[in-house]
Design a protein around this motif. Structure first.
Motif, short mmCIF file in Angstrom:
data_model
loop_
_atom_site.label_atom_id
_atom_site.label_comp_id
_atom_site.label_asym_id
_atom_site.label_seq_id
_atom_site.Cartn_x
_atom_site.Cartn_y
_atom_site.Cartn_z
N UNK A 1 47.91 83.99 91.22
CA UNK A 1 47.19 83.39 90.09
C UNK A 1 45.69 83.53 90.30
N UNK A 2 45.23 83.35 91.53
CA UNK A 2 43.81 83.53 91.84
C UNK A 2 43.32 84.94 91.55
N UNK A 3 44.14 85.93 91.87
CA UNK A 3 43.74 87.32 91.59
C UNK A 3 43.71 87.59 90.08
N UNK A 4 44.63 87.01 89.35
CA UNK A 4 44.66 87.17 87.89
C UNK A 4 43.43 86.51 87.27
N UNK A 5 43.08 85.31 87.74
CA UNK A 5 41.89 84.63 87.23
C UNK A 5 40.64 85.46 87.51
N UNK A 6 40.56 86.06 88.70
CA UNK A 6 39.42 86.91 89.05
C UNK A 6 39.32 88.09 88.09
N UNK A 7 40.44 88.68 87.73
CA UNK A 7 40.43 89.80 86.78
C UNK A 7 39.91 89.39 85.42
N UNK A 8 40.35 88.23 84.92
CA UNK A 8 39.87 87.76 83.63
C UNK A 8 38.39 87.39 83.67
N UNK A 9 37.95 86.80 84.77
CA UNK A 9 36.53 86.46 84.91
C UNK A 9 35.69 87.73 84.91
N UNK A 10 36.14 88.75 85.61
CA UNK A 10 35.39 90.01 85.63
C UNK A 10 35.33 90.63 84.24
N UNK A 11 36.43 90.60 83.52
CA UNK A 11 36.44 91.13 82.15
C UNK A 11 35.45 90.36 81.28
#
Length: 119
Positions: free
Chosen positions: A99-109
């Motif tokens: 979940x942390x990696x997914x959140x990081x992806x959305x934050x970067x986008x």
């Protein structure tokens, strides 16, 4: 004396709710940070989310990496056994890292969409 009585009352292998909550938060924060840094360095938004299963294998497996090439039947059999032996709490904690990696992806986008080109 009180410590030994307390330890005797707690079953082996059990984990308290406080430890689970803290572990979940720590895994989210750690893998958000790692995913965020990897996104900044490699400019590949979902790289860490794709690489996370490999990280999980390194966390739960006790087999050396070269044994996957020299003794694949033994290594993959042991990996399957370790995965099947995971407790629900372990799965929750490991899933929180994902979940942390997914959140990081959305934050970067979101940062890239907002105009931050360095991300």
């Amino acid at each position: 004396m009180a410590d030994t009585l307390y330890l005797a009352a707690v079953p082996q292998g059990s984990i308290s709710l406080v430890h689970v909550i803290l572990s979940v938060l720590i895994f989210i924060v750690i893998f958000f940070g790692i995913g965020f840094l990897m996104n900044m360095l490699l400019r590949m938004t979902w790289f860490m989310a794709i690489a996370y299963p490999i990280v999980v294998i390194f966390i739960i497996d006790e087999v050396k990496v070269y044994e996957y090439l020299t003794k694949p039947a033994y290594a993959f059999n042991l990996l399957g056994t370790k995965i099947m032996a995971l407790q629900p709490v372990d799965i929750i904690i490991l899933a929180s890292g994902f979940v942390g990696t997914i959140i990081a992806g959305f934050v970067m986008k979101l940062l890239r969409k907002s105009g931050y080109q360095m991300f």
